[in-house]
Design an enzyme around this catalytic site. Structure first.
Site, PDB file in Angstrom:
ATOM      1  CB  SER A  12      -0.913   0.012   1.218  1.00  0.00           C
ATOM      2  OG  SER A  12      -1.620   1.237   1.281  1.00  0.00           O
ATOM      3  CG  MET A  66     -11.389   4.037   0.366  1.00  0.00           C
ATOM      4  SD  MET A  66     -10.161   3.845   1.666  1.00  0.00           S
ATOM      5  CE  MET A  66      -8.663   3.853   0.680  1.00  0.00           C
ATOM      6  CG  ASP A  96      -5.385   3.066   0.013  1.00  0.00           C
ATOM      7  OD1 ASP A  96      -6.308   2.327  -0.370  1.00  0.00           O
ATOM      8  OD2 ASP A  96      -4.487   2.683   0.791  1.00  0.00           O
ATOM      9  CG  MET A 123     -12.565  -2.055   3.104  1.00  0.00           C
ATOM     10  SD  MET A 123     -10.877  -1.686   2.575  1.00  0.00           S
ATOM     11  CE  MET A 123     -10.244  -0.733   3.966  1.00  0.00           C
ATOM     12  CG  HIS A 170      -9.306   0.906  -2.024  1.00  0.00           C
ATOM     13  ND1 HIS A 170      -8.985   0.612  -0.711  1.00  0.00           N
ATOM     14  CD2 HIS A 170     -10.664   0.963  -2.061  1.00  0.00           C
ATOM     15  CE1 HIS A 170     -10.105   0.524   0.002  1.00  0.00           C
ATOM     16  NE2 HIS A 170     -11.126   0.739  -0.799  1.00  0.00           N
ATOM     17  CG  MET A 199      -8.374   7.808   1.093  1.00  0.00           C
ATOM     18  SD  MET A 199      -7.775   7.714   2.799  1.00  0.00           S
ATOM     19  CE  MET A 199      -6.869   6.178   2.746  1.00  0.00           C
ATOM     20  N   GLY A 231       0.554  -2.428   4.152  1.00  0.00           N
ATOM     21  CA  GLY A 231       1.163  -1.105   4.149  1.00  0.00           C
ATOM     22  C   GLY A 231       2.374  -1.026   5.048  1.00  0.00           C
ATOM     23  CB  SER A 232       2.741  -0.137   8.633  1.00  0.00           C
ATOM     24  OG  SER A 232       1.723  -0.987   9.128  1.00  0.00           O
ATOM     25  CG  ASP A 236      -6.723  -2.288   2.173  1.00  0.00           C
ATOM     26  OD1 ASP A 236      -5.819  -2.144   3.016  1.00  0.00           O
ATOM     27  OD2 ASP A 236      -7.080  -1.396   1.388  1.00  0.00           O
ATOM     28  N   GLY A 237      -6.172  -3.927   5.332  1.00  0.00           N
ATOM     29  CA  GLY A 237      -6.287  -3.341   6.659  1.00  0.00           C
ATOM     30  C   GLY A 237      -5.671  -4.208   7.732  1.00  0.00           C
ATOM     31  N   GLY A 248      -2.297   1.863   9.139  1.00  0.00           N
ATOM     32  CA  GLY A 248      -1.761   1.555  10.450  1.00  0.00           C
ATOM     33  C   GLY A 248      -2.770   1.098  11.482  1.00  0.00           C
ATOM     34  CG  HIS A 258      -3.883  -1.140  -2.390  1.00  0.00           C
ATOM     35  ND1 HIS A 258      -4.934  -1.862  -2.919  1.00  0.00           N
ATOM     36  CD2 HIS A 258      -4.431  -0.312  -1.469  1.00  0.00           C
ATOM     37  CE1 HIS A 258      -6.060  -1.493  -2.354  1.00  0.00           C
ATOM     38  NE2 HIS A 258      -5.787  -0.552  -1.461  1.00  0.00           N
ATOM     39  N   GLY A 275      -9.895   4.623   5.531  1.00  0.00           N
ATOM     40  CA  GLY A 275      -9.595   6.030   5.776  1.00  0.00           C
ATOM     41  C   GLY A 275      -8.182   6.296   6.240  1.00  0.00           C
ATOM     42  CG  PHE A 276      -6.955   7.572   9.038  1.00  0.00           C
ATOM     43  CD1 PHE A 276      -6.160   8.699   8.844  1.00  0.00           C
ATOM     44  CD2 PHE A 276      -8.310   7.733   9.254  1.00  0.00           C
ATOM     45  CE1 PHE A 276      -6.723   9.956   8.859  1.00  0.00           C
ATOM     46  CE2 PHE A 276      -8.882   8.999   9.286  1.00  0.00           C
ATOM     47  CZ  PHE A 276      -8.078  10.113   9.091  1.00  0.00           C
TER      48      PHE A 276
END
Length: 231
Positions: free
Chosen positions: A13, A71, A38, A140, A69, A40, A200-201, A178-179, A148, A36, A145-146
């Protein structure tokens, strides 16, 4: 390029990357299946990230295909522009789409993979009839939205039910999560039936992001059900 031979696909991500060095960050995850991205709009979710110009620039900077993606509100209007910008896969949220079947067909007609996302509280069952119109479905595993956020274990039954619906219809449909995907959670997602993993992280927070991609893929493939096949 897309690793079509891998049972599990890892999509780093870019939300967790350094936005001032996106081209370098894309190169740092050599071997990833997709990047990926994002998008937003600060309306559908309470965050603002990037848009079409950045996707175009990123597409010029990497050979890895882009998985966008969205959002955003009104994806029916905006999603096709991301295909034009170079995205190989475009995901819209069913909660925001006015005509999801029409939108999926438009994305496909433009040459990209059409994907539909579900927020954690959105059940899959009302959308069973839409599955043949899609190339991927995103469950999801945090509130969008965020980056981490902590992985929501309560999404595992939903992933299982989604995989059962896909198999019931005999579809070659990718199931993305995702998440909060990390070395600690990816095996549970794979066991439940997911085969595309956004991280992501867990990737960009690692000392060697490319090695993190390889390690996550190995964990997912080892945990995948015996009947799972390369899609």
């Amino acid at each position: 390029m897309l690793n079509t031979g891998a049972m599990a696909q890892i999509n780093p991500s870019m939300l967790s990357a350094d936005f001032a060095r996106l081209a370098d960050e894309a190169k740092a995850v050599q071997g990833a299946d997709w990047l990926h991205v994002d998008v937003m709009d600060n309306h559908f979710v309470p965050n603002l990230t990037l848009g079409v110009p950045v996707v175009e620039a990123l597409g010029r900077a990497t050979d890895t295909p882009l998985d966008c993606h969205l959002m955003i509100e009104d994806p029916d209007r905006w999603a096709p522009a991301y295909v034009d910008a170079g995205a190989g896969s475009v995901t819209f949220h069913v909660e925001a789409a006015a005509a999801p079947v029409r939108l999926a067909r438009e994305i496909r007609a433009k040459g990209a993979r059409a994907s539909m996302a579900l927020r954690p509280a959105t059940p899959i069952e009302p959308y069973e009839d839409l599955l043949p119109e899609l190339d991927m479905l995103l469950v999801m595993t945090v509130e969008p939205g965020f980056g981490g956020q902590a992985f929501l274990d309560i999404m595992l039954p939903k992933i299982r039910r989604t995989r059962q619906l896909i198999e019931r219809h005999g579809l070659a449909l990718w199931l993305q999560v995702d998440g909060g995907v990390s070395a600690e959670t990816i095996e549970r997602c794979a066991e439940a039936g997911a085969d595309v993993f956004v991280a992501g992280s867990a990737v960009y927070g690692a000392e060697d992001p490319a090695a993190a991609v390889r390690a996550l893929r190995e964990l997912a493939e080892r945990a995948a059900p015996p009947h799972a096949t390369s899609r």
